[in-house]
Design a protein around this motif. Structure first.
Motif, PDB file in Angstrom:
ATOM      1  N   UNK A  80     -34.317  -4.577 -38.990  1.00 37.55           N
ATOM      2  CA  UNK A  80     -35.354  -5.462 -39.502  1.00 37.55           C
ATOM      3  C   UNK A  80     -36.815  -4.825 -38.799  1.00 37.55           C
ATOM      4  N   UNK A  81     -36.592  -4.824 -37.442  1.00 38.94           N
ATOM      5  CA  UNK A  81     -37.708  -4.298 -36.807  1.00 38.94           C
ATOM      6  C   UNK A  81     -38.259  -2.969 -37.006  1.00 38.94           C
ATOM      7  N   UNK A  82     -37.238  -1.972 -37.057  1.00 40.70           N
ATOM      8  CA  UNK A  82     -37.438  -0.473 -37.525  1.00 40.70           C
ATOM      9  C   UNK A  82     -38.066  -0.614 -39.007  1.00 40.70           C
TER      10      UNK A  82
ATOM     11  N   UNK B 201     -44.153  11.089 -20.681  1.00 41.82           N
ATOM     12  CA  UNK B 201     -45.495  11.023 -21.436  1.00 41.82           C
ATOM     13  C   UNK B 201     -45.189  11.318 -22.988  1.00 41.82           C
ATOM     14  N   UNK B 202     -43.887  10.700 -23.103  1.00 40.84           N
ATOM     15  CA  UNK B 202     -43.603  10.777 -24.856  1.00 40.84           C
ATOM     16  C   UNK B 202     -44.108   9.581 -25.186  1.00 40.84           C
ATOM     17  N   UNK B 203     -45.336   9.885 -26.150  1.00 42.72           N
ATOM     18  CA  UNK B 203     -45.813   8.449 -26.866  1.00 42.72           C
ATOM     19  C   UNK B 203     -45.107   8.040 -28.215  1.00 42.72           C
ATOM     20  N   UNK B 204     -45.277   6.753 -28.405  1.00 42.72           N
ATOM     21  CA  UNK B 204     -45.086   6.232 -29.666  1.00 42.72           C
ATOM     22  C   UNK B 204     -46.066   5.207 -30.116  1.00 42.72           C
ATOM     23  N   UNK B 205     -46.190   5.250 -31.422  1.00 41.55           N
ATOM     24  CA  UNK B 205     -47.186   4.099 -32.022  1.00 41.55           C
ATOM     25  C   UNK B 205     -46.238   2.995 -32.700  1.00 41.55           C
ATOM     26  N   UNK B 206     -46.081   1.882 -32.017  1.00 44.05           N
ATOM     27  CA  UNK B 206     -45.146   0.861 -32.689  1.00 44.05           C
ATOM     28  C   UNK B 206     -45.396  -0.541 -31.748  1.00 44.05           C
ATOM     29  N   UNK B 207     -44.894  -1.375 -32.329  1.00 47.30           N
ATOM     30  CA  UNK B 207     -44.871  -2.633 -31.554  1.00 47.30           C
ATOM     31  C   UNK B 207     -43.983  -2.566 -30.380  1.00 47.30           C
ATOM     32  N   UNK B 208     -44.638  -2.548 -29.273  1.00 47.35           N
ATOM     33  CA  UNK B 208     -43.794  -2.371 -27.748  1.00 47.35           C
ATOM     34  C   UNK B 208     -42.645  -3.215 -27.777  1.00 47.35           C
ATOM     35  N   UNK B 209     -42.962  -4.707 -28.205  1.00 39.58           N
ATOM     36  CA  UNK B 209     -41.821  -5.822 -27.907  1.00 39.58           C
ATOM     37  C   UNK B 209     -40.651  -5.267 -28.801  1.00 39.58           C
ATOM     38  N   UNK B 210     -40.947  -5.191 -30.016  1.00 36.19           N
ATOM     39  CA  UNK B 210     -39.976  -4.567 -30.900  1.00 36.19           C
ATOM     40  C   UNK B 210     -39.255  -3.693 -30.579  1.00 36.19           C
ATOM     41  N   UNK B 211     -39.748  -2.393 -30.023  1.00 37.57           N
ATOM     42  CA  UNK B 211     -39.114  -1.335 -29.829  1.00 37.57           C
ATOM     43  C   UNK B 211     -38.166  -1.702 -28.447  1.00 37.57           C
ATOM     44  N   UNK B 212     -38.697  -2.353 -27.614  1.00 43.44           N
ATOM     45  CA  UNK B 212     -37.781  -2.794 -26.225  1.00 43.44           C
ATOM     46  C   UNK B 212     -36.749  -3.644 -26.787  1.00 43.44           C
ATOM     47  N   UNK B 213     -36.648  -4.310 -27.967  1.00 42.80           N
ATOM     48  CA  UNK B 213     -35.653  -5.201 -28.378  1.00 42.80           C
ATOM     49  C   UNK B 213     -34.712  -4.356 -28.996  1.00 42.80           C
ATOM     50  N   UNK B 214     -34.889  -3.261 -29.730  1.00 35.86           N
ATOM     51  CA  UNK B 214     -34.167  -2.318 -30.291  1.00 35.86           C
ATOM     52  C   UNK B 214     -33.571  -1.421 -29.114  1.00 35.86           C
ATOM     53  N   UNK B 215     -34.226  -0.979 -28.167  1.00 33.59           N
ATOM     54  CA  UNK B 215     -33.424  -0.263 -27.148  1.00 33.59           C
ATOM     55  C   UNK B 215     -32.579  -1.103 -26.342  1.00 33.59           C
ATOM     56  N   UNK B 216     -32.837  -2.458 -26.158  1.00 34.65           N
ATOM     57  CA  UNK B 216     -32.089  -3.123 -25.530  1.00 34.65           C
ATOM     58  C   UNK B 216     -30.771  -3.656 -26.119  1.00 34.65           C
ATOM     59  N   UNK B 217     -30.720  -3.747 -27.444  1.00 36.89           N
ATOM     60  CA  UNK B 217     -29.377  -4.020 -28.237  1.00 36.89           C
ATOM     61  C   UNK B 217     -28.548  -2.684 -28.518  1.00 36.89           C
TER      62      UNK B 217
ATOM     63  N   UNK C 137     -45.327 -11.756 -34.925  1.00 38.24           N
ATOM     64  CA  UNK C 137     -46.293 -10.862 -35.019  1.00 38.24           C
ATOM     65  C   UNK C 137     -46.166  -9.450 -35.053  1.00 38.24           C
ATOM     66  N   UNK C 138     -46.551  -8.566 -35.525  1.00 44.51           N
ATOM     67  CA  UNK C 138     -46.429  -7.227 -35.454  1.00 44.51           C
ATOM     68  C   UNK C 138     -47.641  -6.399 -34.999  1.00 44.51           C
ATOM     69  N   UNK C 139     -47.526  -6.090 -33.787  1.00 40.68           N
ATOM     70  CA  UNK C 139     -48.694  -5.496 -33.176  1.00 40.68           C
ATOM     71  C   UNK C 139     -48.405  -4.158 -32.518  1.00 40.68           C
TER      72      UNK C 139
END
Length: 519
Positions: A489-491, A401-417, A364-366
């Motif tokens: 792929x997530x980005x 307070x830096x905001x991003x509009x993205x799928x939180x789960x996917x970006x978490x995966x990107x930072x993790x890797x 899912x892309x949320x």
């Protein structure tokens, strides 16, 4: 006596003169007979009917062809002096009298006459010419040619042409033809309508097609037309951009020849937009199939080797852990190794599961708004144990307070890797810095380490699954390269971009950007 002699002399002279006139008449008669014989031979050798009438409509001359036709039509043998109108019924008599009278009034007339015989219609081209002597019309000379076969052939040809024109006019292709001066010889409705809708010009026969084109297109099409008019047969595909869509048209250009000389050219244009789309889709599917095959190979490679290896270590070490524990020995070192192998296996399984979901289209892309700093701190906390083992400092330089509009789960995966890779390739006592920047369109993030870096030749292999590129870490940590592929792929699902800046032996900087969505 002299008077008598004179009279006698005159008589002799008169006799001689009369004899000369008689001789002259004989010669003239012979000449007339020869001329008449020649004329009869000439007209009798014609396949046409030839006859003449006098001013009273009586036949004067006729050839054998007319004699036979007359016998077949009326059952009578024609002869000189026979009135041409007497044997005709009232309707035909009125018709022929009108025509003869026109010729007797000095007109030359041509007309078509249809005669029925044996239940068949025979068509004749008739020509009537006045016969003039001393300025007075004394009769009519007539010539009649049977054109039935020619008419039938012409009708058949006209019917075929009509059918062909109807087919060309009702086809979906654009069809047109020009002469050597670029003037239109033929256009079907499709080409005429398309040309009008494109350029606002209604084409007609004789219009200069080249001059009807816009100035920008004229030199392009002139070269094409000139190639066809120089006896070259060829085809090409044109891409027509109408703003919201691109149409693809395949055009065939063919010279038209007569007696081996080019007299013009014909053209056939077919809209192949759907075919082009199908071909592109086929190419895309072929490329996708290759990727899927590569994905499958990579998947089995991971299952067969990379996933098996850490679990073998865990199983073996856990067995050793039990043995050492039963002996009462210190098992802390073995436990740390088991922990390391377990985390490695868990990271691999997580990436593998996420990647398989992206390949099947089930993820899912949320997208939502969230604070990046908070999300990153959670990932840093999860990697603290791994970082402390190598005495590596992780610095979160992203402002609160830096905001991003993205799928939180996917970006978490990107930072993790990316964070895991930075620790993996950093030297003992190294440092990892994570920062952000933004412009009007994108917010960008960078993860910088001062580790071993990446060879220039290997950079292009990082985000491609079929390259099977993986480099051991500074403590020989193993990986599959799957994490970076998952990041890419997530980005890209976010319409963003991921890239790397590196210097061999001097560390790496992995960056990714996300579009800024206004609140």
């Amino acid at each position: 006596m002299e008077g008598d002699n004179y009279t006698y002399q005159q008589l002799i002279e008169e006799c001689q003169s009369l004899r000369q006139e008689i001789e002259l008449c004989r010669n003239s008669s012979s000449t007339i007979e020869e001329s008449t014989s020649s004329l009869n031979a000439l007209i009798n050798n014609q396949e046409a009917s030839i006859w003449s009438i006098d001013s009273q409509y009586n036949y004067v001359i006729f050839n054998n062809h007319f004699k036979d036709a007359y016998l077949q039509a009326f059952g009578l043998k024609i002869k000189k002096g026979l009135n041409s109108l007497d044997v005709l019924d009232h309707e035909l008599k009125e018709f022929w009298k009108e025509k003869y009278d026109q010729a007797l009034n000095g007109q030359q007339i041509d007309f078509e006459f249809t005669n029925k015989a044996d239940n068949k219609d025979f068509i004749f081209n008739v020509s009537l010419n006045p016969v003039i002597s001393n300025g007075i019309v004394i009769g009519v000379a007539a010539l009649s040619v049977d054109v039935t076969q020619q008419k039938c052939a012409a009708n058949i040809l006209a019917e075929k042409n009509a059918n062909m024109l109807s087919i060309m006019d009702n086809t979906l292709e654009s069809i047109w033809a020009i002469n050597t001066s670029y003037e239109i010889l033929f256009t079907n409705s499709v080409f005429k309508n398309e040309f009008y809708h494109s350029f606002g010009v209604m084409l007609e026969k004789g219009v200069n097609l080249l001059e009807s084109l816009p100035d920008a297109l004229r030199p392009i099409w002139k070269k094409r037309y000139d190639r066809a008019l120089s006896n070259e047969r060829f085809s090409f595909v044109d891409a027509i951009d109408v703003g919201d869509k691109i149409f693809y048209v395949e055009v065939s250009m063919n010279p038209m020849l007569h007696d081996e000389k080019v007299i013009g050219a014909s053209f056939f244009a077919n809209d192949i937009t759907e075919r082009k789309a199908a071909e592109d889709a086929l190419i895309e599917n072929e490329h996708r199939l290759k990727e899927l095959n590569s994905t499958k190979d990579k998947f089995f490679s991971i299952i067969a080797h990379d996933l098996k290896s850490p679990f073998n270590s865990i199983v073996g070490l856990s067995d050793l852990l039990v043995v050492e524990a039963e002996k009462g020995n210190d098992i802390s070192e073995i436990a740390r190794i088991v922990q390391k192998s377990s985390h490695q296996a868990m990271d691999l399984i997580s990436n593998l599961l996420e990647w398989s979901r992206t390949q099947s289209g089930k993820i899912d892309f949320n997208p939502e708004y969230f604070e990046v700093c908070h999300l990153l701190n959670q990932e840093i906390k999860a990697h603290n144990t791994y970082a402390r083992q190598k005495n590596i400092n992780i610095n979160n330089l992203i402002a609160n307070h830096t905001l991003a509009h993205a799928d939180k789960y996917m970006i978490s995966c990107v930072f993790r890797n990316l964070l895991s890779n930075a620790i993996k390739f950093s030297h003992q006592g190294g440092e990892v810095n994570i920062s952000s920047s933004k412009n009007d369109k994108y917010i960008s993030f960078s993860i910088i380490d001062n580790g071993i870096g990446i060879d220039d030749d290997d950079i292009n292999k990082l985000f491609v699954i079929d390259q099977n590129h993986s480099t051991p870490g500074t403590k020989n940590e193993q990986g599959t390269g799957l994490g970076l592929i998952l990041c890419k792929e997530f980005i890209e699902m976010h319409k963003g971009r991921i890239w790397v800046n590196t210097k061999n032996k001097k560390g790496s900087e992995f960056c990714f950007s996300l579009p800024i969505i206004s609140l």
